[in-house]
Write an enzyme that holds these catalytic residues in place. Structure first.
Site, PDB file in Angstrom:
ATOM      1  N   ASN A   1      71.257   7.880 -95.632  1.00  0.00           N
ATOM      2  CA  ASN A   1      70.386   6.868 -95.018  1.00  0.00           C
ATOM      3  C   ASN A   1      70.296   5.562 -95.830  1.00  0.00           C
ATOM      4  O   ASN A   1      69.846   4.538 -95.317  1.00  0.00           O
ATOM      5  CB  ASN A   1      68.980   7.424 -94.766  1.00  0.00           C
ATOM      6  CG  ASN A   1      68.908   8.386 -93.592  1.00  0.00           C
ATOM      7  OD1 ASN A   1      68.036   9.234 -93.526  1.00  0.00           O
ATOM      8  ND2 ASN A   1      69.824   8.254 -92.638  1.00  0.00           N
TER       9      ASN A   1
ATOM     10  N   ASP B   1      64.914  13.270 -85.493  1.00  0.00           N
ATOM     11  CA  ASP B   1      65.882  12.265 -85.041  1.00  0.00           C
ATOM     12  C   ASP B   1      65.410  11.549 -83.776  1.00  0.00           C
ATOM     13  O   ASP B   1      64.723  12.147 -82.944  1.00  0.00           O
ATOM     14  CB  ASP B   1      67.217  12.979 -84.763  1.00  0.00           C
ATOM     15  CG  ASP B   1      68.364  12.002 -84.627  1.00  0.00           C
ATOM     16  OD1 ASP B   1      68.211  10.838 -85.029  1.00  0.00           O
ATOM     17  OD2 ASP B   1      69.421  12.416 -84.114  1.00  0.00           O
TER      18      ASP B   1
END
Ligand code: FPP
Length: 244
Positions: free
Chosen positions: A72, A24
């Site tokens: 996503n 991340d």
């Protein structure tokens, strides 16, 4: 219990068998530099290669990296497109340049949603690396822990319907065996760089007793020494698995 080696009274490094990483912070890394988010993913992909090699070199047996979640797809089209290009580039490079590698590459998640060209590269990579005996690298792509559990429940229900399995025979082992990580140990350590305190649908079933280490470093800046710091932190944890 801390483990101290007799000689130097230093805490002993306990190597996790299976590490999971939520890669991340690519977007923030790019923003900080006034670059498009895709530049953060490019830097993140380069770092993924460095950290994967490092994990293999120090003897990690299983590494699972979260490269693309089922959520996503909600990102802007150009960002999703840039990630798909990076996946293709990596697999092309792996098939061309990493043939002497010992890393066994596997994919978890529904990869049928990706363009055909990428699916072909995925199949080739799995085939080329299937007999390798080194670290198992699970690339989580279009992966979601909930979707994975739904898939397992469907499969088990079908087996029950077909008379292959009685409801009372369903155990935790039955469920683990119906997941995409079947046959692998659960992750011992899950690292989340970028400082976010969230699981984000990553290895939900498998992480029941994983040790989480959250680090305030954006993924492209995460170095082997940061991985070592996470392993060090893990080494100091007392894992009780619900006991005392
Ligand atoms: C999360 O950061 C990261 C992703 C959604 C993509 C992760 C992908 C890579 C690191 C590339 C992997 C490449 C290969 C070849 C496997 P974010 O974009 O959510 O960052 P932010 O929270 O700062 O916006």
């Amino acid at each position: 219990m801390r483990l101290f080696s007799k000689k130097r009274q230093q805490p002993q490094r306990v190597l996790p068998r299976h590490i999971g990483i939520i890669m991340d912070g690519n977007g923030r890394w790019a923003q900080k530099r006034g670059l498009p988010r895709s530049a953060g993913h490019t830097a993140g992909a380069a770092n993924f290669k460095t950290i994967t090699r490092y994990c293999s070199a120090i003897g990690i047996e299983y590494l699972t990296v979260y490269a693309f979640s089922t959520e996503n797809w909600k990102r802007p089209k150009d960002e999703v497109g840039a990630l798909i290009v990076l996946f293709k580039q990596y697999l092309e490079e792996a098939l061309r340049d990493f043939l002497d590698d010992d890393i066994k590459v596997r994919f978890i998640g529904d990869t049928t949603a990706f363009p055909e060209e990428l699916q072909t590269l995925i199949a080739e990579t799995v085939e080329v690396s299937k007999n390798r005996t080194g670290m198992v690298l699970n690339l989580a792509m279009n992966y979601g822990g909930r979707a994975e559990i739904v898939g397992a429940v469907r499969q088990i229900s079908q087996d029950t319907k077909d008379g292959k399995l009685a409801p009372e025979e369903i155990t935790e082992e039955t469920i683990s065996a119906a997941l995409s990580t079947a046959g692998q140990p659960d992750p011992d350590l899950i690292i989340r760089p970028s400082g976010e305190h969230r699981i984000s649908n990553f290895l939900l079933w498998q992480s029941a007793y994983s040790e989480y280490v959250i680090m305030d470093i954006l993924w492209p800046d995460f170095k082997p020494r940061d991985l070592e710091a996470a392993i060090d932190e893990y080494s100091h944890r007392k894992r009780r698995f619900g006991g005392v």
